[in-house]
Motif scaffolding. Structure first.
Motif, short mmCIF file in Angstrom:
data_model
loop_
_atom_site.label_atom_id
_atom_site.label_comp_id
_atom_site.label_asym_id
_atom_site.label_seq_id
_atom_site.Cartn_x
_atom_site.Cartn_y
_atom_site.Cartn_z
N MET A 102 135.41 27.97 86.92
CA MET A 102 135.36 26.67 87.62
C MET A 102 133.95 26.09 87.47
SD MET A 102 137.76 25.30 89.64
CE MET A 102 139.13 25.48 88.57
N PRO A 103 133.83 24.76 87.45
CA PRO A 103 132.50 24.17 87.35
C PRO A 103 131.66 24.48 88.59
CG PRO A 103 134.15 22.48 87.73
CD PRO A 103 134.89 23.75 87.48
N PRO A 104 130.34 24.59 88.44
CA PRO A 104 129.48 24.89 89.59
C PRO A 104 129.66 23.90 90.74
CG PRO A 104 128.23 25.01 87.53
CD PRO A 104 129.59 24.51 87.17
N SER A 105 130.08 22.68 90.43
CA SER A 105 130.20 21.68 91.51
C SER A 105 131.29 22.03 92.52
CB SER A 105 130.44 20.28 90.93
OG SER A 105 131.70 20.21 90.33
N ILE A 106 132.15 22.99 92.18
CA ILE A 106 133.15 23.41 93.18
C ILE A 106 132.43 24.00 94.39
CG2 ILE A 106 133.57 25.78 92.32
CD1 ILE A 106 136.37 23.49 93.45
N HIS A 107 131.24 24.55 94.16
CA HIS A 107 130.49 25.20 95.26
C HIS A 107 129.65 24.20 96.05
CE1 HIS A 107 131.79 29.03 93.77
NE2 HIS A 107 131.43 28.65 92.57
N THR A 108 129.15 23.18 95.38
CA THR A 108 128.25 22.26 96.08
C THR A 108 129.01 21.12 96.75
OG1 THR A 108 127.92 21.23 93.93
CG2 THR A 108 126.22 22.75 94.69
N SER A 109 130.25 20.88 96.30
CA SER A 109 131.04 19.81 96.93
C SER A 109 131.86 20.40 98.08
CB SER A 109 132.00 19.20 95.91
OG SER A 109 133.09 20.09 95.73
N ALA A 111 135.16 19.87 97.96
CA ALA A 111 136.51 19.79 97.38
C ALA A 111 137.37 20.96 97.87
CB ALA A 111 136.42 19.81 95.86
N LYS A 112 138.67 20.71 97.99
CA LYS A 112 139.57 21.76 98.49
C LYS A 112 140.44 22.31 97.36
CE LYS A 112 139.73 20.44 103.28
NZ LYS A 112 140.49 19.91 104.39
N VAL A 113 140.78 23.58 97.50
CA VAL A 113 141.59 24.27 96.48
C VAL A 113 142.85 24.84 97.13
CG1 VAL A 113 141.66 26.21 94.86
CG2 VAL A 113 139.52 24.94 95.16
N ILE A 114 143.98 24.61 96.49
CA ILE A 114 145.21 25.31 96.89
C ILE A 114 145.58 26.23 95.73
CG2 ILE A 114 147.65 25.11 97.54
CD1 ILE A 114 147.03 22.34 98.68
N TYR A 115 145.57 27.52 95.97
CA TYR A 115 145.93 28.48 94.91
C TYR A 115 147.39 28.89 95.09
CZ TYR A 115 145.90 32.35 91.65
OH TYR A 115 146.20 33.18 90.58
N VAL A 116 148.19 28.66 94.06
CA VAL A 116 149.62 28.97 94.15
C VAL A 116 149.93 30.21 93.30
CG1 VAL A 116 151.97 28.11 93.87
CG2 VAL A 116 150.12 26.51 94.36
N MET A 117 150.57 31.17 93.91
CA MET A 117 150.89 32.42 93.23
C MET A 117 152.41 32.64 93.25
SD MET A 117 149.09 36.00 94.04
CE MET A 117 149.67 36.37 95.64
N VAL A 164 144.79 36.37 89.42
CA VAL A 164 144.99 36.54 90.87
C VAL A 164 143.76 37.16 91.52
CG1 VAL A 164 146.35 37.87 92.54
CG2 VAL A 164 147.50 36.61 90.72
N LYS A 165 143.23 38.20 90.89
CA LYS A 165 142.03 38.86 91.46
C LYS A 165 140.91 37.85 91.60
CE LYS A 165 142.64 43.25 89.13
NZ LYS A 165 142.05 44.15 88.15
N SER A 166 140.70 37.04 90.57
CA SER A 166 139.57 36.11 90.61
C SER A 166 139.70 35.14 91.78
CB SER A 166 139.44 35.36 89.28
OG SER A 166 140.33 34.26 89.20
N TRP A 167 140.92 34.70 92.06
CA TRP A 167 141.11 33.69 93.11
C TRP A 167 141.28 34.28 94.50
CZ3 TRP A 167 139.64 28.90 93.04
CH2 TRP A 167 139.45 28.29 91.80
N LYS A 168 141.50 35.60 94.57
CA LYS A 168 141.62 36.22 95.89
C LYS A 168 140.26 36.54 96.48
CE LYS A 168 145.99 36.85 97.12
NZ LYS A 168 146.50 36.45 98.44
N GLN A 169 139.23 36.54 95.62
CA GLN A 169 137.89 36.87 96.11
C GLN A 169 136.93 35.75 95.77
OE1 GLN A 169 138.04 40.34 93.89
NE2 GLN A 169 139.26 41.40 95.41
N THR A 170 136.96 34.71 96.56
CA THR A 170 136.09 33.57 96.27
C THR A 170 135.10 33.39 97.41
OG1 THR A 170 137.39 31.92 97.44
CG2 THR A 170 138.05 32.41 95.17
N GLU A 171 134.14 32.50 97.17
CA GLU A 171 133.19 32.18 98.25
C GLU A 171 133.53 30.81 98.84
OE1 GLU A 171 130.55 32.87 95.22
OE2 GLU A 171 131.50 34.83 95.44
N GLY A 173 135.56 30.11 101.29
CA GLY A 173 135.80 30.10 102.74
C GLY A 173 137.05 29.32 103.11
N ASP A 174 136.88 28.37 104.04
CA ASP A 174 138.07 27.63 104.49
C ASP A 174 138.40 26.44 103.59
OD1 ASP A 174 136.03 25.96 105.16
OD2 ASP A 174 136.42 25.97 107.32
#
Ligand code: A3P
Length: 284
Positions: A102-109, A111-117, A164-171, A173-174
């Motif tokens: 993911m681009p670094p801006s995902i951390h500084t913005s 923006a919201k993420v919905i991960y679908v499994m 799945v592993k990559s998206w289950k352990q992110t920083e 938060g909410d």
């Protein structure tokens, strides 16, 4: 060769280029952006239908006038550069990228993420039929051969377990919400309510019901802006298989032999055995 190799991931050349992948890497998220991240064949197109309706309060205009790939573009695909400036805010996008790409801006913005499994057995079956219809992907071979290809991660966007592993352990938060394809099939209005709450949209019960109706498998299958019938046959051949194929839970039971079931389960379980999360459903 039908694939590019991008940080060890196979990415189809027809839809992606090094430039488009770089565009994604340099992308600047805005605070009100929403991105649905979905491993291929786990409900991406479904999210392209759902997100605009949740964000605009149920206005059907976009899903009837704009093809899904321009309405909610893939962050990393070639078309993003053509359409991104035309997206109204709040912008909705989809992505197949693993978290680390993911681009670094995902951390500084904000923006919201919905991960679908989705259950990987159903993902593999859906992917097998998709490889038969998609002219830009290699021939899957036999079902058994494709199962090995899938389990080895030699498919677009790599191994299911790595994703799945990559998206289950992110920083995040909410700012990240986890959704399953199964939850959406079992009770779409409840899943929509959970997503709309996460997105800060206070939608009325009747609006949720209306959105659910318009995002049903049947309605989407009949919507030329969502069923990929506008794509030339050389890229997607609907005589070989349908993009909106079955839309159910557990179709793998119609295709896996007992030996394949045991092999598949054992590989996935082994790859996840030291992880701190558990899968939301039994693989079997
Ligand atoms: P099947 O091949 O099992 O039918 P993606 O968009 O990530 O490529 O995923 C495609 C899968 O999602 C297909 O699965 C497709 O039928 C399913 N799908 C798309 N829209 C759906 C809906 N409204 N309801 C249920 N399944 C849906």
């Amino acid at each position: 060769e039908l694939y590019l190799l991008y940080h060890g991931l196979l990415v189809p050349k027809e839809t992606h280029s090094l430039e488009s992948l770089k565009f994604a890497q340099d992308f600047t998220f805005k605070d009100d952006d929403v991105v649905a991240v979905v491993y291929p064949k786990s409900g991406t197109v479904w999210m392209q239908e759902i997100l605009p309706l949740l964000l605009n309060g149920g206005d059907l205009t976009p899903i009837h006038t704009i093809p899904n790939w321009d309405r909610v573009p893939w962050l990393e695909e070639k078309r993003i550069e053509l359409v991104v400036d035309k997206l109204a805010s709040p912008r909705a996008m989809v992505s197949h990228l693993p978290y680390q790409l993911m681009p670094p801006s995902i951390h500084t913005s904000k923006a919201k993420v919905i991960y679908v499994m989705r259950n990987p057995k159903d993902v593999m079956v859906s992917s097998y039929f998709f490889h038969q219809m998609a002219g830009f992907l290699p021939d899957p071979g036999t079902f058994d051969e494709f199962m090995n290809t899938f389990l080895e991660g030699k498919v677009l966007f790599g191994k299911w377990t790595d994703h799945v592993k990559s998206w289950k352990q992110t920083e995040l938060g909410d700012r990240i919400m986890h959704m399953t394809y199964e939850e959406m099939v079992q009770d779409l209005p409840a899943a929509l309510k959970r997503m709309s709450d996460f997105l800060g949209r206070d939608l009325r019960e009747e609006t949720i019901q209306k959105i659910a109706e318009h995002c049903s498998f049947k309605t989407m299958k009949d919507n030329s802006m969502s069923n990929f019938s506008l794509v030339p046959k050389m890229y997607l051949d609907h005589d070989k298989s349908q993009f909106l194929r079955k839309g159910v839970i557990g179709d793998w039971k119609n295709h896996f032999s007992p030996e394949q079931r045991a092999r598949f389960t054992s590989v996935i379980q082994k790859e996840l055995e030291n992880e701190s999360f558990t899968l939301p459903w039994s693989l079997d």
